[in-house]
Write an enzyme that holds these catalytic residues in place. Structure first.
Site, PDB file in Angstrom:
ATOM      1  CG  ASP A  35      -1.832   1.071   1.601  1.00 36.72           C
ATOM      2  OD1 ASP A  35      -2.253   1.847   0.642  1.00 36.72           O
ATOM      3  OD2 ASP A  35      -1.635   1.638   2.726  1.00 36.72           O
ATOM      4  CG  PHE A  36       1.643   5.719  -1.592  1.00 36.38           C
ATOM      5  CD1 PHE A  36       3.002   5.767  -1.730  1.00 36.38           C
ATOM      6  CD2 PHE A  36       1.224   6.794  -1.755  1.00 36.38           C
ATOM      7  CE1 PHE A  36       3.929   7.028  -1.721  1.00 36.38           C
ATOM      8  CE2 PHE A  36       2.072   8.188  -1.721  1.00 36.38           C
ATOM      9  CZ  PHE A  36       3.214   8.068  -1.878  1.00 36.38           C
ATOM     10  CG  ASP A  37      -1.759   7.717   0.535  1.00 35.46           C
ATOM     11  OD1 ASP A  37      -1.393   8.966   0.760  1.00 35.46           O
ATOM     12  OD2 ASP A  37      -2.145   7.192  -0.681  1.00 35.46           O
ATOM     13  CG  ASP A 219      -2.516   2.585   6.426  1.00 30.73           C
ATOM     14  OD1 ASP A 219      -2.444   2.501   5.338  1.00 30.73           O
ATOM     15  OD2 ASP A 219      -3.086   3.604   6.852  1.00 30.73           O
TER      16      ASP A 219
HETATM   17 MG   LIG Z   1      -3.173   3.137   3.368  1.00 29.57          MG
END
Ligand SMILES: [Mg+2]
Length: 268
Positions: A35-37, A219
């Site tokens: 994932d990124f953010d 997250d």
């Molecule tokens: Mg995220």
């Protein structure tokens, strides 16, 4: 021998990830999906300000140079935004809009498979956006993000958290009433006109890569649906606080960058 904690808390003198990395390096082909953010980049109020933490890009570059590794970013972001903000290495696969958009990095540019909406889907998306705009007008600080395949209701800037969660519930109800696919995250409600999910995206990416092992880190609550499908010898990583079924928990994106460097160390 002592029993290991179920969710990967570090043992004294250890990082908690040695077992997982030991399994991953045994792969003939390893999919590293991230994932990124909130995973590679800290969460920020303005999504345009999101950038990978120091060390994350170099870790990805090191992994990209390993022949038996396939890198992929799997994000709720539109794939083009994901490529621009994360600037991942050449050859990285992109799964944007929770997997509804696909592409890959070619040099510094993203090459994306086009997604064509029918006229009915475009009308549906317009109706969802209009409904969410009305809701946002009732909550100072709430705002709408337009994506190619979705509209996203953001409440992070709202000071009144009780009012924010009430509006989030209304946004989810509106999305369902209009036939959209609702994904609720941290202070966001995303309503997509196409079914998408990171669990399905991981399955597709694993097959495409011919990977016999995978690691995925995320997250948010939307990542938890994917983490729930990951079992040893694969490795699921939950980033930050919150309930999880993931084997390993890392506190923040800096720890993810450190993990990726440790994985790269073990792979060469
Ligand atoms: Mg995220």
């Amino acid at each position: 021998m002592t029993a290991k904690p179920a969710t990967g808390a570090a043992e004294p003198g250890g990082t908690g990830w040695e077992d997982g990395i030991g399994r991953l390096v045994a792969a003939r082909k390893l999919l590293v999906a991230l994932d990124f953010d909130g995973t590679l980049a800290p969460l920020v109020d303005n999504p345009e300000d999101s950038r990978p933490v120091p060390g994350a890009r170099t870790a990805l570059a090191r992994l990209a140079r390993v022949d038996r590794v396939q890198l992929a970013l799997v994000s709720g972001r539109p794939a083009a935004d994901l490529a621009r903000l994360a600037s991942p290495p050449d050859g990285t696969w992109l799964a944007g809009s929770h997997g509804a958009e696909q592409g890959r990095m070619s040099g510094a540019a993203a090459v994306l498979e086009p997604v064509e909406l029918t006229a009915a889907q475009s009308r549906e998306l317009d109706a969802i956006r209009a409904g969410l705009e009305d809701l946002a007008a009732a909550g100072p600080g709430a705002w709408i993000e337009s994506k190619p395949l979705a509209a996203v209701f953001h409440t992070r800037p709202m000071a009144d958290r009780a009012a924010a969660s009430h509006l989030e519930e209304q946004a989810a109800g509106l999305g369902e009433a209009l036939g959209g696919h609702v994904l609720a995250g941290k202070m966001v409600v995303e309503i997509s006109i196409l079914p998408a999910g990171k669990a399905a995206a991981l399955t597709r990416l694993r097959h495409a890569a011919g990977a016999d092992r995978l690691v995925f880190a995320g997250d948010d609550t939307t990542d938890e649906l994917a983490l729930d499908t990951i079992h040893p010898p694969d490795l699921g990583i939950k980033v930050g606080p919150g309930a999880t079924t993931a084997e390993l928990r890392l506190p923040d994106p800096l720890a993810v960058a450190a993990f990726l460097h440790a994985l790269a160390d073990a792979l060469v």
